[in-house]
Design a protein around this motif. Structure first.
Motif, mmCIF file in Angstrom:
data_model
loop_
_atom_site.group_PDB
_atom_site.id
_atom_site.type_symbol
_atom_site.label_atom_id
_atom_site.label_comp_id
_atom_site.label_asym_id
_atom_site.label_seq_id
_atom_site.Cartn_x
_atom_site.Cartn_y
_atom_site.Cartn_z
ATOM 1 N N GLN A 339 30.418 41.656 40.686
ATOM 2 C CA GLN A 339 30.783 42.784 39.835
ATOM 3 C C GLN A 339 32.279 43.086 39.924
ATOM 4 O O GLN A 339 32.791 43.475 40.963
ATOM 5 N N SER A 340 32.969 42.862 38.820
ATOM 6 C CA SER A 340 34.381 43.230 38.715
ATOM 7 C C SER A 340 34.466 44.618 38.081
ATOM 8 O O SER A 340 33.443 45.162 37.652
ATOM 9 N N PRO A 341 35.655 45.203 37.992
ATOM 10 C CA PRO A 341 35.760 46.527 37.364
ATOM 11 C C PRO A 341 35.309 46.552 35.904
ATOM 12 O O PRO A 341 34.979 47.616 35.382
ATOM 13 N N ASP A 342 35.300 45.371 35.238
ATOM 14 C CA ASP A 342 34.901 45.363 33.816
ATOM 15 C C ASP A 342 33.803 44.343 33.521
ATOM 16 O O ASP A 342 33.802 43.696 32.486
ATOM 17 N N GLY A 343 32.855 44.194 34.442
ATOM 18 C CA GLY A 343 31.695 43.351 34.156
ATOM 19 C C GLY A 343 31.472 42.254 35.180
ATOM 20 O O GLY A 343 32.234 42.103 36.143
ATOM 21 N N GLY A 344 30.407 41.487 34.946
ATOM 22 C CA GLY A 344 30.018 40.454 35.889
ATOM 23 C C GLY A 344 30.849 39.189 35.757
ATOM 24 O O GLY A 344 31.319 38.831 34.675
ATOM 25 N N VAL A 345 31.005 38.493 36.881
ATOM 26 C CA VAL A 345 31.763 37.245 36.957
ATOM 27 C C VAL A 345 30.868 36.184 37.600
ATOM 28 O O VAL A 345 30.120 36.469 38.530
ATOM 29 N N LYS A 346 30.960 34.953 37.077
ATOM 30 C CA LYS A 346 30.170 33.842 37.620
ATOM 31 C C LYS A 346 30.824 33.298 38.888
ATOM 32 O O LYS A 346 32.053 33.352 39.033
ATOM 33 N N ALA A 347 29.976 32.753 39.775
ATOM 34 C CA ALA A 347 30.493 32.274 41.064
ATOM 35 C C ALA A 347 29.896 30.929 41.431
ATOM 36 O O ALA A 347 28.768 30.597 41.052
ATOM 37 N N GLU A 348 30.687 30.173 42.182
ATOM 38 C CA GLU A 348 30.251 28.901 42.753
ATOM 39 C C GLU A 348 30.659 28.891 44.215
ATOM 40 O O GLU A 348 31.771 29.314 44.551
ATOM 41 N N ILE A 349 29.758 28.436 45.074
ATOM 42 C CA ILE A 349 30.020 28.396 46.512
ATOM 43 C C ILE A 349 30.028 26.945 46.970
ATOM 44 O O ILE A 349 29.091 26.199 46.678
ATOM 45 N N LEU A 371 35.509 31.716 41.228
ATOM 46 C CA LEU A 371 35.012 32.690 40.263
ATOM 47 C C LEU A 371 35.443 32.293 38.862
ATOM 48 O O LEU A 371 36.545 31.770 38.668
ATOM 49 N N SER A 372 34.577 32.567 37.887
ATOM 50 C CA SER A 372 34.857 32.124 36.522
ATOM 51 C C SER A 372 34.307 33.102 35.494
ATOM 52 O O SER A 372 33.244 33.689 35.671
ATOM 53 N N ARG A 373 35.043 33.215 34.407
ATOM 54 C CA ARG A 373 34.527 33.875 33.205
ATOM 55 C C ARG A 373 34.464 32.873 32.049
ATOM 56 O O ARG A 373 33.947 33.176 30.982
ATOM 57 N N GLY A 374 35.035 31.692 32.244
ATOM 58 C CA GLY A 374 35.083 30.677 31.199
ATOM 59 C C GLY A 374 33.819 29.854 31.137
ATOM 60 O O GLY A 374 32.856 30.065 31.873
ATOM 61 N N LYS A 375 33.851 28.824 30.262
ATOM 62 C CA LYS A 375 32.682 27.984 30.051
ATOM 63 C C LYS A 375 32.432 27.078 31.241
ATOM 64 O O LYS A 375 31.305 26.682 31.517
ATOM 65 N N MET A 376 33.503 26.719 31.967
ATOM 66 C CA MET A 376 33.373 25.913 33.176
ATOM 67 C C MET A 376 34.081 26.636 34.311
ATOM 68 O O MET A 376 34.929 27.510 34.096
ATOM 69 N N ILE A 377 33.755 26.225 35.543
ATOM 70 C CA ILE A 377 34.211 26.966 36.711
ATOM 71 C C ILE A 377 35.677 26.696 37.075
ATOM 72 O O ILE A 377 36.377 27.568 37.546
ATOM 73 N N GLY A 378 36.161 25.493 36.857
ATOM 74 C CA GLY A 378 37.480 25.103 37.356
ATOM 75 C C GLY A 378 38.603 26.033 36.938
ATOM 76 O O GLY A 378 38.562 26.679 35.886
ATOM 77 N N VAL A 379 39.658 26.077 37.765
ATOM 78 C CA VAL A 379 40.798 26.964 37.525
ATOM 79 C C VAL A 379 41.407 26.722 36.148
ATOM 80 O O VAL A 379 41.795 27.654 35.446
ATOM 81 N N ARG A 380 41.455 25.449 35.731
ATOM 82 C CA ARG A 380 42.091 25.124 34.449
ATOM 83 C C ARG A 380 41.349 25.730 33.254
ATOM 84 O O ARG A 380 41.899 25.844 32.167
ATOM 85 N N TYR A 381 40.065 26.096 33.448
ATOM 86 C CA TYR A 381 39.262 26.640 32.348
ATOM 87 C C TYR A 381 39.260 28.171 32.331
ATOM 88 O O TYR A 381 38.544 28.779 31.539
ATOM 89 N N ASN A 382 40.061 28.789 33.198
ATOM 90 C CA ASN A 382 40.042 30.254 33.329
ATOM 91 C C ASN A 382 41.452 30.839 33.351
ATOM 92 O O ASN A 382 41.701 31.845 33.994
ATOM 93 N N LYS A 383 42.352 30.209 32.613
ATOM 94 C CA LYS A 383 43.768 30.567 32.695
ATOM 95 C C LYS A 383 44.079 31.980 32.215
ATOM 96 O O LYS A 383 45.027 32.595 32.672
ATOM 97 N N ASP A 384 43.315 32.482 31.272
ATOM 98 C CA ASP A 384 43.671 33.754 30.640
ATOM 99 C C ASP A 384 42.828 34.934 31.109
ATOM 100 O O ASP A 384 42.780 35.973 30.456
ATOM 101 N N PHE A 385 42.170 34.771 32.254
ATOM 102 C CA PHE A 385 41.292 35.824 32.761
ATOM 103 C C PHE A 385 41.786 36.350 34.109
ATOM 104 O O PHE A 385 42.539 35.671 34.810
ATOM 105 N N ASP A 386 41.322 37.561 34.465
ATOM 106 C CA ASP A 386 41.544 38.057 35.817
ATOM 107 C C ASP A 386 40.214 38.049 36.567
ATOM 108 O O ASP A 386 39.165 37.740 36.006
ATOM 109 N N TRP A 387 40.239 38.346 37.838
ATOM 110 C CA TRP A 387 39.073 38.283 38.717
ATOM 111 C C TRP A 387 38.400 36.911 38.625
ATOM 112 O O TRP A 387 37.177 36.793 38.610
ATOM 113 N N VAL A 388 39.239 35.877 38.560
ATOM 114 C CA VAL A 388 38.761 34.489 38.557
ATOM 115 C C VAL A 388 39.677 33.678 39.468
ATOM 116 O O VAL A 388 40.758 34.124 39.865
ATOM 117 N N GLY A 389 39.232 32.471 39.825
ATOM 118 C CA GLY A 389 40.046 31.562 40.616
ATOM 119 C C GLY A 389 39.447 31.250 41.961
ATOM 120 O O GLY A 389 38.280 31.538 42.242
#
Length: 397
Positions: A339-349, A371-389
């Protein structure tokens, strides 16, 4: 995920504190971290931690079975096969998506696996800085099997250095200082006292390898290998310019490059269980599933998510010329549980194991999370989001 520490963390989170965290993380490093580090760690419940451990144990049991090497011979490309293979990998990394099963339980699902080292040094620092800046409770830990920072580094030292002197062991990659993961290289150098060298710096005399020091040449007895052959595949003449490390030189590999291929996507069709998505070699699929949209196609010999076909069509399966080098895998649907301040974020362990020589089996030691909000988990697929990486998971001791 664990709601109590999450509630405490989010209540105390500010962007100023995150900037303080990043500043402290980069303090004194060889160079700043070259990838995005998330605003938050992950907090695991005891139940989910235990499910992760159980899933990992099942997979490790498969790797330990007699005949595993024979089963995975085809995984190693002939041009990248290296001499003097070790009897076991020194590192195992298992990536699990955080998902929800048909009963509504939060469960791990295996995404990928590697017989190759990950950020075994950086994760120690990352856990320390999160705990310090965000005042994470002392009854939470990033380690498994009762390890703490000191005993973990001892196990890392035993795995990488063994009975050698630190100067006789090198951490080696293609252009080591230029890698995005170089931060991990130099933290490992700090913890263990081993030098970081590039492939071009290796010197061969007969069947011995050396690196240059102020005093001349230093004999190398062990190579902590961080080189992935995929990164030099576009230079077919590279071993005419540098030492051909595929040849039988007198050096111990930690871990041997062949294990990178043996424990990989190639292994997944041989696994089974509730934590394993249905996976088949494409050339062994007798009947394509009617719901192809619920599957992904992955090339066996491409890494970091490259070449993956997410929205599979019948034409995609027909256009592949080498189906024996692809897997068809049931899609894993991540549940946005963090749970981020503005909704749920996907996770991989990622579970990180260490297997020093002399031990009967690998030890689950530490973890990495993404952490990811994009279609795939990798950092390159989440460049424009926060609470990811990149991040790490804390769990009850």
């Amino acid at each position: 995920m664990n709601p109590s520490p999450r509630k405490t963390f989010n209540a105390g989170f500010t962007d100023a504190k995150y900037q303080e965290f990043l500043s402290k993380l980069n303090e004194g490093l060889h160079s700043p971290v070259q990838f995005r580090v998330a605003e938050t760690p992950v907090f695991l419940t005891t139940d989910f931690r235990d499910r992760l451990i159980a899933a990992g144990n099942d997979i490790v049991d498969t790797i330990l079975r007699p005949g595993f090497k024979e089963l995975t011979e085809r995984a190693i490309p002939d041009k990248w096969r290296v001499a003097n293979e070790t009897s076991h990998p020194h590192f195992i990394a298992l990536d699990f998506g955080v998902c929800k099963d048909e009963y509504g339980n939060i469960v791990p699902k295996l995404i990928e696996m590697q017989g190759f080292p990950s950020l075994y040094g950086f994760q120690v620092l990352l856990g320390d800085v999160y705990a310090d800046v965000f005042d994470i409770a002392g009854d939470e830990t990033v380690y498994f099997n009762g390890l703490n920072k000191a005993s973990y580094i001892d196990l890392l030292r035993k795995t990488i250095i063994g009975d050698c002197k630190p100067a006789e062991v090198v951490l080696m990659d293609v252009n080591a200082p230029e890698q995005k993961t170089a931060v991990d290289f130099y933290i490992t150098e700090k913890y263990l006292g081993i030098p970081v060298v590039s492939l071009t710096e290796l010197v061969q005399q007969q069947n011995k390898l050396f690196y240059k020091t102020d005093g001349g040449l230093q004999l190398i007895k062990r190579i902590y290998n961080r080189l992935i052959f995929d990164e030099i595949d576009n230079d077919p003449e590279i071993f005419e310019k540098v030492v051909d490390i595929r040849e039988p030189v007198d050096v111990e590999w930690i871990t041997h490059p062949n294990w990178f291929y043996r424990i990989s996507k190639f292994t997944m069709p041989f696994l089974s269980g509730s934590y394993i998505p249905k996976t088949q070699f494409l050339h062994q699929v007798d009947y394509l599933p009617a719901d192809l949209e619920n599957y992904v196609l992955k090339p066996l010999f491409s890494f970091a998510g490259q070449g993956v076909i997410i929205d599979v069509t019948l034409d995609d399966t027909r256009s592949i010329k080498d189906p024996e080098n692809w897997i068809l895998q049931q899609k894993v649907n991540y549940e946005p549980v963090v749970q981020s301040p503005d909704g749920g974020v996907k996770a991989e362990i990622r579970l990180l194991y260490l297997w020093p020589d002399g031990d009967e089996k690998p030890t689950l030691a530490i973890n990495l999370a993404r952490l990811s909000r994009g279609k795939m988990i990798g950092v390159r697929y989440n460049k424009d989001f926060d609470w990811v990486g990149g991040t790490i998971a804390f769990m009850p001791r």
